[in-house]
Write an enzyme that holds these catalytic residues in place. Structure first.
Site, PDB file in Angstrom:
ATOM      1  CD  GLN A 231       4.260  -2.547 -15.226  1.00  0.00           C
ATOM      2  OE1 GLN A 231       5.115  -3.130 -16.077  1.00  0.00           O
ATOM      3  NE2 GLN A 231       3.964  -3.242 -14.258  1.00  0.00           N
TER       4      GLN A 231
ATOM      5  CB  SER B 144       4.106   0.165  -7.733  1.00  0.00           C
ATOM      6  OG  SER B 144       2.759  -0.056  -8.103  1.00  0.00           O
TER       7      SER B 144
ATOM      8  NE  ARG C 265      -0.361   1.871  -9.486  1.00  0.00           N
ATOM      9  CZ  ARG C 265      -0.684   1.587  -8.350  1.00  0.00           C
ATOM     10  NH1 ARG C 265      -1.784   1.164  -7.810  1.00  0.00           N
ATOM     11  NH2 ARG C 265       0.327   1.696  -7.352  1.00  0.00           N
TER      12      ARG C 265
ATOM     13  CE1 TYR D 115      -6.367   1.653  -7.053  1.00  0.00           C
ATOM     14  CE2 TYR D 115      -7.327   2.471  -8.875  1.00  0.00           C
ATOM     15  CZ  TYR D 115      -6.227   2.607  -7.843  1.00  0.00           C
ATOM     16  OH  TYR D 115      -5.168   3.276  -7.936  1.00  0.00           O
TER      17      TYR D 115
ATOM     18  CG  ASP E 163       3.068   2.985 -10.087  1.00  0.00           C
ATOM     19  OD1 ASP E 163       2.640   3.455  -8.949  1.00  0.00           O
ATOM     20  OD2 ASP E 163       2.137   1.959 -10.459  1.00  0.00           O
TER      21      ASP E 163
HETATM   22  P1  NAD Z   1      -4.557  -0.500  -2.874  1.00  0.00           P
HETATM   23  O1  NAD Z   1      -3.600   0.298  -1.935  1.00  0.00           O
HETATM   24  O2  NAD Z   1      -5.599   0.673  -3.704  1.00  0.00           O
HETATM   25  O3  NAD Z   1      -5.562  -1.330  -1.899  1.00  0.00           O
HETATM   26  C1  NAD Z   1      -4.871  -2.523  -1.469  1.00  0.00           C
HETATM   27  C2  NAD Z   1      -5.778  -3.741  -1.372  1.00  0.00           C
HETATM   28  O4  NAD Z   1      -6.955  -3.711  -0.479  1.00  0.00           O
HETATM   29  C3  NAD Z   1      -6.486  -4.111  -2.850  1.00  0.00           C
HETATM   30  O5  NAD Z   1      -5.974  -5.404  -3.061  1.00  0.00           O
HETATM   31  C4  NAD Z   1      -7.842  -4.136  -2.615  1.00  0.00           C
HETATM   32  O6  NAD Z   1      -8.668  -4.984  -3.382  1.00  0.00           O
HETATM   33  C5  NAD Z   1      -7.951  -4.465  -0.886  1.00  0.00           C
HETATM   34  N1  NAD Z   1      -9.069  -4.090  -0.276  1.00  0.00           N
HETATM   35  C6  NAD Z   1     -10.134  -3.246  -0.384  1.00  0.00           C
HETATM   36  N2  NAD Z   1     -11.327  -3.225   0.457  1.00  0.00           N
HETATM   37  C7  NAD Z   1     -11.033  -4.526   0.990  1.00  0.00           C
HETATM   38  C8  NAD Z   1     -11.868  -5.053   1.981  1.00  0.00           C
HETATM   39  N3  NAD Z   1     -12.756  -4.734   2.507  1.00  0.00           N
HETATM   40  N4  NAD Z   1     -11.425  -6.230   2.383  1.00  0.00           N
HETATM   41  C9  NAD Z   1     -10.112  -6.809   1.924  1.00  0.00           C
HETATM   42  N5  NAD Z   1      -9.352  -6.112   1.150  1.00  0.00           N
HETATM   43  C10 NAD Z   1      -9.604  -4.984   0.720  1.00  0.00           C
HETATM   44  O7  NAD Z   1      -4.098  -1.647  -4.100  1.00  0.00           O
HETATM   45  P2  NAD Z   1      -2.718  -1.064  -5.055  1.00  0.00           P
HETATM   46  O8  NAD Z   1      -1.759  -1.714  -3.962  1.00  0.00           O
HETATM   47  O9  NAD Z   1      -2.766   0.204  -5.302  1.00  0.00           O
HETATM   48  O10 NAD Z   1      -3.165  -2.039  -6.026  1.00  0.00           O
HETATM   49  C11 NAD Z   1      -4.429  -2.462  -6.694  1.00  0.00           C
HETATM   50  C12 NAD Z   1      -4.363  -3.144  -8.057  1.00  0.00           C
HETATM   51  O11 NAD Z   1      -3.665  -2.291  -9.145  1.00  0.00           O
HETATM   52  C13 NAD Z   1      -3.642  -4.422  -7.692  1.00  0.00           C
HETATM   53  O12 NAD Z   1      -4.403  -5.433  -8.852  1.00  0.00           O
HETATM   54  C14 NAD Z   1      -2.422  -4.006  -8.520  1.00  0.00           C
HETATM   55  O13 NAD Z   1      -1.779  -5.447  -9.058  1.00  0.00           O
HETATM   56  C15 NAD Z   1      -2.772  -3.110  -9.483  1.00  0.00           C
HETATM   57  N6  NAD Z   1      -1.362  -2.422  -9.988  1.00  0.00           N
HETATM   58  C16 NAD Z   1      -1.281  -2.107 -11.270  1.00  0.00           C
HETATM   59  C17 NAD Z   1      -0.014  -1.352 -11.608  1.00  0.00           C
HETATM   60  C18 NAD Z   1       0.128  -1.296 -13.174  1.00  0.00           C
HETATM   61  O14 NAD Z   1      -0.699  -1.675 -13.906  1.00  0.00           O
HETATM   62  N7  NAD Z   1       1.226  -0.274 -13.397  1.00  0.00           N
HETATM   63  C19 NAD Z   1       0.779  -0.756 -10.757  1.00  0.00           C
HETATM   64  C20 NAD Z   1       0.269  -1.245  -9.551  1.00  0.00           C
HETATM   65  C21 NAD Z   1      -0.614  -1.861  -9.042  1.00  0.00           C
END
Ligand code: NAD
Length: 430
Positions: free
Chosen positions: A127, A133, A122, A230, A130
């Site tokens: 991007q 996403s 990531r 994460y 991905d």
């Molecule tokens: P994910 O699918 O791993 O998790 C979903 C959400 O669940 C996360 O926001 C996590 O903090 C939350 N969570 C975990 N335990 C929890 C709890 N006990 N109670 C409440 N919430 C809880 O997450 P994702 O969608 O893959 O995204 C994770 C991060 O990665 C985000 O900050 C996102 O913006 C980032 N991201 C970056 C890129 C990139 O840089 N290319 C691409 C996609 C996502």
């Protein structure tokens, strides 16, 4: 000339890894594309659409992949089809890298190079590639759309001559890519939206979408985000405080969308049976974490469960229920990944094996597993396991054995160079 082949997917997968739009781009880059007849129909792309874009249509899957240098798939294709591919050709798809390592080993032994898109690092450059996403975003939307369709009341407030219809209350748990889209969708439908997460960084994002953020904001919360972006596994003390807060909040909600995941762990259990029993009959929970065991105690993966009038949706592959968009985005992800590996002058495939993205996603090459985590899961059983490179995968986690691809990508974090990289070199991007 690079030959790209696209077979049909299995009966449970409506998406496809190529669209007329990406056919045009690939043909322009010097590729010859062959699509299996009817493969795009469930995403409403006809053979004629593909042919008009410049693709050839094959009568069988074997014909589509037999001469290909690159094969695009959504799911892991059957071993027989991989055997029908040329040695040294590349198979690029959501190969579910942490389930059935033996199956991957067998596929790798055919000499086909395997790339699992779920392992895409990531970083900024990746991007557009991905798949987690692009697909999670649609899942977040579909979760709310499904809930709204099943909910026997309206979501927006309506003031009528006969009286006021109150706005529905929607609570989103976990504000990653899927959660943010769920909030935005529920807001567009006029619901009163609240959301929670353990990462403080999302507080502002929630507010900017017009929703209210709810969380136990103690010292532990302030440290809950890993350097990779994460969530961390929280302490028992935190979980207790969080459960009390959620219990109090959930009983007044009409729709709860849960998306909470922690890399390397089963989905955290956030909604207990008692909380479900506190909700009003007719309320709906959509559990997007169902593939990883679910965030709600009564979630049945793949089913709609009902308990005392509350329905709990544990349906899998929600992006597959929006296949036209899911295929379009996924096909662009694949085309963007392949593009730098096409030598535009010579019109040949030129995979740069030193490239971070090739290394991050490669599972097998020249008959050997080159992903350390897959090799570890093989436990030395696979002949090729010994050759496992440490350079592999930016990967995330080791899922439940049978978990499908989304979960697979979030499995056990290995010790490796790029380990679970979320933040791009130039800073976080989403
Ligand atoms: P994910 O699918 O791993 O998790 C979903 C959400 O669940 C996360 O926001 C996590 O903090 C939350 N969570 C975990 N335990 C929890 C709890 N006990 N109670 C409440 N919430 C809880 O997450 P994702 O969608 O893959 O995204 C994770 C991060 O990665 C985000 O900050 C996102 O913006 C980032 N991201 C970056 C890129 C990139 O840089 N290319 C691409 C996609 C996502």
């Amino acid at each position: 000339m690079i030959a790209i082949g696209v077979p049909a997917e299995g009966k449970d997968e409506p998406r496809i890894g190529i669209t007329p739009e990406t056919v045009k781009k690939l043909v322009k880059s010097g590729a010859e594309v062959t699509v299996r007849s009817g493969a795009g129909l469930r995403s409403h792309f006809s053979d004629q659409d593909y042919a008009d874009a410049g693709a050839k249509i094959a009568k069988t899957d074997e014909e589509a992949v037999g001469k290909a240098d690159v094969v695009f798939s959504v799911r892991r294709p059957p071993l027989g089809l991989v055997k029908a591919m040329k040695k040294g050709a590349a198979l690029i798809g959501m190969l579910d890298p942490f389930s059935d390592a033996e199956g991957l080993d067998a596929m790798g032994k055919t000499g086909v190079a395997l790339f699992a898109m779920e392992l895409m690092p990531r970083i900024t450059r990746a991007q557009s590639m991905d798949v987690l996403s692009s697909q999670s975003n649609l899942a977040g939307y579909k979760a709310v759309a499904d809930a709204a369709a099943a909910f026997e009341r309206a979501l927006p407030m309506m003031m009528t001559a006969a009286g006021t219809v109150p706005a529905a209350k929607v609570f989103v748990m976990g504000v990653g890519v899927a959660g943010l889209q769920a909030i935005a969708t529920a807001r567009r439908l006029g619901a009163i939206v609240t959301a929670t997460d353990v990462r403080p960084a999302v507080k502002e994002q929630v507010a900017s979408l017009g929703a209210k953020f709810i969380a136990v904001e103690d010292e532990e919360f302030k440290q809950a985000e890993t350097s990779g972006g994460y969530a961390k596994e929280m302490s028992d003390a935190y979980k207790k405080k969080q459960a009390a807060l959620i219990a109090d909040h959930v009983k007044n909600q009409d729709i709860v969308i849960t998306t909470a995941l922690i890399p390397g762990r089963p989905a955290p259990k956030l909604i207990s049976k008692a909380m479900i029993e506190s909700m009003r009959p007719g309320s709906i929970i959509v559990d997007l974490a169902a593939e990883r065991g679910g965030n709600a105690e009564l979630t049945k993966p793949g089913e709609i469960a009902e308990h005392k009038g509350v329905r709990i949706f544990g349906l899998l592959n929600l992006p597959g229920q929006v296949p036209v968009n899911a295929s379009s985005l996924y096909a662009r992800n694949l085309q963007a990944f392949l593009d730098p590996f096409i030598d535009k002058e010579k019109k040949v495939l030129a995979i740069d094996w030193e490239d971070e993205l090739a290394q991050g996603t490669a599972i097998a090459r020249d008959g050997a597993i080159v992903n350390a985590m897959v090799a570890e899961r093989l436990g030395g059983k696979g002949a090729s396991g010994a050759k496992a490179a440490t350079k592999s995968a930016s990967a995330k986690s080791a899922p439940a054995k049978s978990a499908p691809s989304r979960s697979a990508a979030k499995a056990k974090a290995p010790a490796k160079k790029n380990g679970g990289t979320r933040k791009p070199k130039g800073g976080k991007t989403t």
